[in-house]
Design a protein around this motif. Structure first.
Motif, mmCIF file in Angstrom:
data_model
loop_
_atom_site.group_PDB
_atom_site.id
_atom_site.type_symbol
_atom_site.label_atom_id
_atom_site.label_comp_id
_atom_site.label_asym_id
_atom_site.label_seq_id
_atom_site.Cartn_x
_atom_site.Cartn_y
_atom_site.Cartn_z
ATOM 1 N N TYR A 5 -26.883 -83.990 28.177
ATOM 2 C CA TYR A 5 -26.231 -83.106 26.656
ATOM 3 C C TYR A 5 -24.999 -81.995 26.571
ATOM 4 O O TYR A 5 -23.957 -82.257 25.553
ATOM 5 C CB TYR A 5 -27.080 -82.821 24.752
ATOM 6 N N ASP A 6 -25.150 -81.130 27.678
ATOM 7 C CA ASP A 6 -24.139 -80.295 28.235
ATOM 8 C C ASP A 6 -22.464 -80.738 28.890
ATOM 9 O O ASP A 6 -22.276 -80.011 28.966
ATOM 10 C CB ASP A 6 -25.024 -79.265 29.090
ATOM 11 N N PHE A 7 -23.031 -81.915 29.371
ATOM 12 C CA PHE A 7 -21.588 -82.657 29.880
ATOM 13 C C PHE A 7 -20.998 -83.693 28.986
ATOM 14 O O PHE A 7 -21.314 -84.072 27.277
ATOM 15 C CB PHE A 7 -22.045 -83.935 30.901
ATOM 16 N N SER A 8 -19.213 -83.212 29.159
ATOM 17 C CA SER A 8 -18.878 -84.506 28.087
ATOM 18 C C SER A 8 -17.055 -84.978 29.447
ATOM 19 O O SER A 8 -17.134 -84.097 30.343
ATOM 20 C CB SER A 8 -17.584 -83.737 27.368
ATOM 21 N N LEU A 9 -16.831 -85.662 29.125
ATOM 22 C CA LEU A 9 -16.436 -86.660 29.550
ATOM 23 C C LEU A 9 -14.667 -86.875 29.447
ATOM 24 O O LEU A 9 -15.158 -87.965 28.159
ATOM 25 C CB LEU A 9 -16.386 -87.771 30.833
ATOM 26 N N GLU A 131 -34.430 -85.323 24.243
ATOM 27 C CA GLU A 131 -34.163 -83.956 25.317
ATOM 28 C C GLU A 131 -33.645 -83.679 25.851
ATOM 29 O O GLU A 131 -32.815 -82.974 26.512
ATOM 30 C CB GLU A 131 -35.776 -83.058 25.566
ATOM 31 N N GLY A 132 -33.122 -84.703 26.271
ATOM 32 C CA GLY A 132 -31.696 -84.498 27.448
ATOM 33 C C GLY A 132 -31.729 -84.733 29.237
ATOM 34 O O GLY A 132 -31.053 -84.603 29.759
ATOM 35 N N GLN A 133 -33.642 -84.681 29.272
ATOM 36 C CA GLN A 133 -33.284 -84.695 30.543
ATOM 37 C C GLN A 133 -33.855 -86.734 31.241
ATOM 38 O O GLN A 133 -33.803 -87.548 30.402
ATOM 39 C CB GLN A 133 -35.016 -84.584 30.814
#
Length: 160
Positions: A5-9, A131-133
């Motif tokens: 969840y820490d990423f964006s594109l 959990e985004g893992q």
């Protein structure tokens, strides 16, 4: 970065695809290509997206890293996916998914999944839990509609 969840594109049709907007929802991230023997997997990915009623976020990340099988522009990719497979799930612009040029998301996936999780061809799939893992990854050979994929998706979506 500590979770997906820490990423964006950049989005395929403009704007930004911020994975953080889906915090708490499982993700299936797939490096895609329009001119590949595995391209018909778009149909299964669209089916998963629809079947899971958007409880599983399917994210297509076009890449030209393998066999130059995604040579088109963003608009050509979007048109191809919509016309041929009815793709309505989110997609990013074409990105590098391997090597030192890999986008940070795919470097994170390779780090979390280990050596064998690095994409070796188009349509590698990465399953991310609530959990985004990273919980599982699948090679190009695994169809999105396979029993193995279905079971893994159900575990992260339904907790079963």
């Amino acid at each position: 970065m500590s979770c997906a969840y820490d990423f964006s594109l950049p989005g395929l049709e403009g704007g930004v695809v911020d994975l953080g907007a889906w915090r708490g929802k499982p993700l299936l991230i797939v490096n895609t290509a329009s001119k590949c023997g595995f391209t018909p997997q778009y149909e299964g990915l669209q089916s998963l997206w629809s079947e899971m009623d958007h409880e599983l976020i399917v994210l297509g990340v076009p890449s030209n890293d393998f066999g130059q099988q995604e040579p088109g522009s963003a608009s050509e990719i979007a048109t191809f996916c919509a016309r041929n497979y009815g793709v309505s799930f989110p997609m990013t612009i074409r990105c590098h998914v391997k090597g030192t040029d890999a986008t940070p998301l795919f470097r994170w996936l390779a780090d979390k999944g280990g050596f064998f999780a690095r994409p070796r061809w188009n349509f590698f799939k990465y399953l991310i839990n609530r959990e985004g893992q990273l919980t599982n990854w699948f090679s190009s050979m695994t169809s999105p509609t396979s029993g193995r994929m279905h079971d893994a998706v159900n575990r992260v979506v339904l907790g079963s």
